[in-house]
Design an enzyme around this catalytic site. Structure first.
Site, PDB file in Angstrom:
ATOM      1  N   SER A  86      -7.545   2.468  -3.249  1.00  0.00           N
ATOM      2  CA  SER A  86      -6.231   2.808  -2.725  1.00  0.00           C
ATOM      3  C   SER A  86      -5.339   3.437  -3.770  1.00  0.00           C
ATOM      4  CB  SER A  86      -5.505   1.532  -2.297  1.00  0.00           C
ATOM      5  OG  SER A  86      -5.682   1.300  -0.955  1.00  0.00           O
ATOM      6  N   GLU A  94       0.837  -1.200   0.000  1.00  0.00           N
ATOM      7  CA  GLU A  94       0.000   0.000   0.000  1.00  0.00           C
ATOM      8  C   GLU A  94       0.874   1.254   0.000  1.00  0.00           C
ATOM      9  OE1 GLU A  94      -3.664   0.425   0.254  1.00  0.00           O
ATOM     10  OE2 GLU A  94      -2.834   2.341  -0.381  1.00  0.00           O
ATOM     11  N   ASP A 154       1.153   4.203  -2.925  1.00  0.00           N
ATOM     12  CA  ASP A 154       0.830   5.605  -2.642  1.00  0.00           C
ATOM     13  C   ASP A 154       1.990   6.523  -3.015  1.00  0.00           C
ATOM     14  OD1 ASP A 154      -1.480   4.545  -1.652  1.00  0.00           O
ATOM     15  OD2 ASP A 154      -1.121   5.046   0.444  1.00  0.00           O
TER      16      ASP A 154
END
Ligand SMILES: *[C@@H]1O[C@H](CO)[C@@H](O)[C@H](O)[C@H]1NC(C)=O
Ligand SMILES: *[C@@H]1O[C@H](CO)[C@@H](O)[C@H](O)[C@H]1NC(C)=O
Ligand SMILES: *[C@@H]1O[C@H](CO)[C@@H](O)[C@H](O)[C@H]1NC(C)=O
Ligand SMILES: *[C@@H]1O[C@H](CO)[C@@H](O)[C@H](O)[C@H]1NC(C)=O
Ligand SMILES: *[C@@H]1O[C@H](CO)[C@@H](O)[C@H](O)[C@H]1NC(C)=O
Length: 618
Positions: free
Chosen positions: A534, A300, A304
């Site tokens: 996400s 994750e 990002d």
């Protein structure tokens, strides 16, 4: 929550009798909340375990803060863009002296004399053992185990002296089972890339050259959303940040590999972004350790940071990492605080800072029903405080369509009110009306709602691989006024579809959307693809951060809390998404329609149009 509101009435009556403050009036139950699905009670919590208790003292004047928030965020109001200062926000939410005095007196009486405060003192934080907390709150903590192995010490019912009921909104961790679950979906575990059956490559030659559905890149996003060629004028004055929880930490050498390949001009960004560590959140400059790889950590975080730097370099990027991850089994000896409340720790820290990035991206969330109402309201009101200061907060809408964040399973869609009825499960903080919630799309000409049916049999005998842009309506937060004109027509189109499964009077989400399928990224020094809201959230956050650059360079205020502007005029700068799948709870989910819908909101950004619309505000 019926129980809680009835008790509150009793408490108000009691206050009249207890004119002189006393530390010990009779206790009565302040709050009960069902343990959500998939959590099982497993005996008493260890009595010596330390808890970090957050006490929410009633805010002085939240209604006034909310009024200010809407005025400075409403483009047709004369105060538009005149964001509040740190001091002004704190003055509005600071609790009344009487409330603070009574809470202090009660804590001191119970031997608690070390407090930590939020800047406006509306949160008091104390460190306390389970045993002492049980006495303080006349409750019993149990160990609860999630299906995935996570343990938390929680209770389903706790009490307060009667005279404090009206002064304290909530105390956590008690009844909150919320965790910050990452929204990214990896398909590798079960299957690799599957191209949707109805996918057609772009007919536009430029798009066709840079965009392929099985591995999207910054170059594709820049072309698609038209930020390509935009030269930033005030990087440094203008910043962007993203959140990391649960031990996630962006890995610099992975970012370097990614940027070398997909955005070579930005490769220095891999070593330039700054860590801000909160409550012992991790920071590191080297590659992942074998332990991190074995645990699958930082997928994750890498998604990002790579997306944001790829889109916004040379804008300064801040990676907040908040500690207190719930490990699979909390190790008290190693100082793991069981069941920390990550959003609260983060927002409390951020509210203390004077200088903040103008856009903050968060790709984490949990089912709304894991969060007790009073707690959800207080976390959400903290987000309103940031909005009033001119910060744009973006959250992913979830990856389970109309359902639970975990997938398209009817068994997961059961109400948490003791009645066990089938319900669409809203997602939090996505459902908070003071944040901007981001859905996902796929394909390019046209973009459609992100949807992938379950298609591979997992070891558990169930079908896996399902993914759909998180969508729906809050069970907790009523529809804010700014949504009326957009959401009411959508409800009309729904007619009686899914009647009883969702709350038509609730805050609808998402507000807007962006690409969210098969992003190229690097993890474990290896190229791969990854999907989810996400991915959409840092992407859209990046585009809006570029809009802020254009605004600030012109001497204008940044976008701030986006929604009132978005629903009044900003939506014209977004491409309406007209089709695509949804689902959730083993249903067809919400339909994607012309104009706002509960799957893609107003659609995906057109950068130059948004800049033009935003500049026209002043
Ligand atoms: C999938 O990716 C490969 C390159 O990695 C490309 O040649 C192919 O055309 C892509 N397929 C589609 C449907 O975009
Ligand atoms: C990275 O650095 C940390 C401490 O700074 C160390 O514990 C870890 O083993 C290092 N990992 C690698 C792969 O070098
Ligand atoms: C609801 O489900 C829970 C957990 O499975 C069970 O303990 C409870 O008895 C059920 N309640 C009703 C009203 O069916
Ligand atoms: C991580 O990379 C190493 C080296 O390429 C490889 O041997 C290992 O299988 C990878 N681990 C995972 C979980 O992908
Ligand atoms: C899901 O829906 C299908 C078709 O409507 C049905 O056959 C199946 O039993 C349902 N599954 C669950 C778990 O409800």
């Amino acid at each position: 929550m019926l129980g809680a509101s009835i008790l509150l009435t009793v408490a108000v009556a009691a206050q009249v009798v207890l004119a002189t403050p006393i530390a010990r009036s009779a206790y009565s139950v302040k709050e009960t909340h069902y343990a959500p699905r998939r959590w099982t009670q497993k005996g008493r919590a260890p009595r010596g375990q330390m808890l970090s208790l957050q006490i929410a003292v009633k805010q002085g004047d939240f209604e006034e803060l909310e009024r200010n928030l809407y005025e400075v965020s409403d483009p047709s109001h004369s105060r538009y863009g005149q964001h509040l200062s740190h001091e002004e926000v704190n003055a509005l939410v600071k609790p009344k002296d009487e409330a603070l005095d009574l809470v202090h007196e009660w804590l001191l009486f119970n031997g608690v004399d070390k407090f930590d405060y939020s800047p406006s003192k509306d949160w008091i934080n104390i460190k306390i053992s389970v045993e002492d907390a049980e006495r303080l709150l006349a409750t019993e903590y149990s160990t609860y185990v999630h299906e995935d192995g996570t343990e938390q010490s929680r209770t389903t019912k706790w009490s307060l002296p009667l005279h404090l009921h009206e002064h304290i909104d909530t105390i956590q961790p008690t009844t909150s089972f919320m965790r910050a679950v990452p929204r990214s979906v990896q398909f590798k575990e079960f299957e690799n890339v599957v191209i949707p059956a109805d996918y057609k490559p772009p007919t536009d030659k430029t798009l066709a050259r840079v965009c392929t559905i099985n591995g999207t890149t910054p170059e594709c996003f820049k072309t698609l959303y038209k930020t390509l060629g935009y030269k930033q004028k005030v990087p440094g004055k203008n910043k962007i940040a993203f959140n990391n929880f649960l031990g996630e930490v962006p890995i610099r050498p992975d970012a370097e590999i990614f940027l070398k390949k997909y955005e070579p001009k930005a490769v220095k960004g891999a070593y330039e972004f700054k860590f801000v560590s909160i409550d012992g959140g991790p920071q590191q400059d080297n590659a992942s350790s074998p332990e991190q790889i074995a645990a699958g950590t930082s997928r994750e975080a890498n998604l990002d940071v790579q997306t944001i730097i790829g889109m916004t370099y040379p804008m300064p990027v801040i990676a907040y990492t908040t500690g207190g991850e719930p490990p699979q089994t909390p190790d008290a000896a190693a100082g793991d605080p069981p069941g920390n409340e990550p959003y609260l720790a983060w927002v409390t820290y951020v509210l203390k800072q004077r200088d903040l990035p103008q856009v903050i991206s968060t790709s984490y969330g949990d089912d709304e029903q894991t969060v007790p109402l009073e707690y959800a309201k207080r976390v959400c009101s903290s987000f309103a405080q940031l909005g009033a200061r001119g910060i744009s907060l973006l959250f992913g809408s979830g990856d389970g369509g109309a359902g639970d964040i975990a997938g398209n399973d009817a068994e997961l869609c059961i109400s948490n009110d003791g009645k066990n009825t089938t319900k669409f499960i809203a997602s939090f903080p996505a459902s908070c009306p003071y944040v901007t919630t981001v859905g996902a799309t796929q394909g390019f000409q046209p973009e459609v709602a992100a949807y992938r049916p379950a298609n591979s049999l997992g070891p558990d005998g169930k079908l896996h691989g399902y993914y759909a842009s998180g969508s729906g309506f809050s069970e907790y937060f009523p529809r804010p006024k700014y949504q009326d004109a957009a959401v009411k027509p959508y409800l009309k189109k729904l007619g009686n579809l899914h009647e009883g499964l969702y709350n038509p009077a609730g805050r609808g989400y998402p507000d807007i959307s962006a690409q969210g399928l098969y992003f190229e990224y690097v993890w474990n020094a290896t190229n791969g693809v990854i999907s989810g809201t996400s991915a959409s959230t840092p992407l859209l956050s990046s585009v809006l951060a570029l809009v802020n650059d254009a605004l600030i360079a012109d001497g204008k205020a940044p976008l701030g809390f986006l929604n009132p502007w978005l629903y009044e005029k900003g939506y014209k700068g977004f491409t309406d998404i007209l089709s695509g799948g949804n689902g959730g709870c083993n249903t067809t989910g919400f339909p994607v329609t012309k104009d706002w819908d509960a799957v893609t909101g107003f659609g995906t950004p057109v950068f130059p149009t948004i800049v033009k619309l935003a500049k026209g505000n002043h």
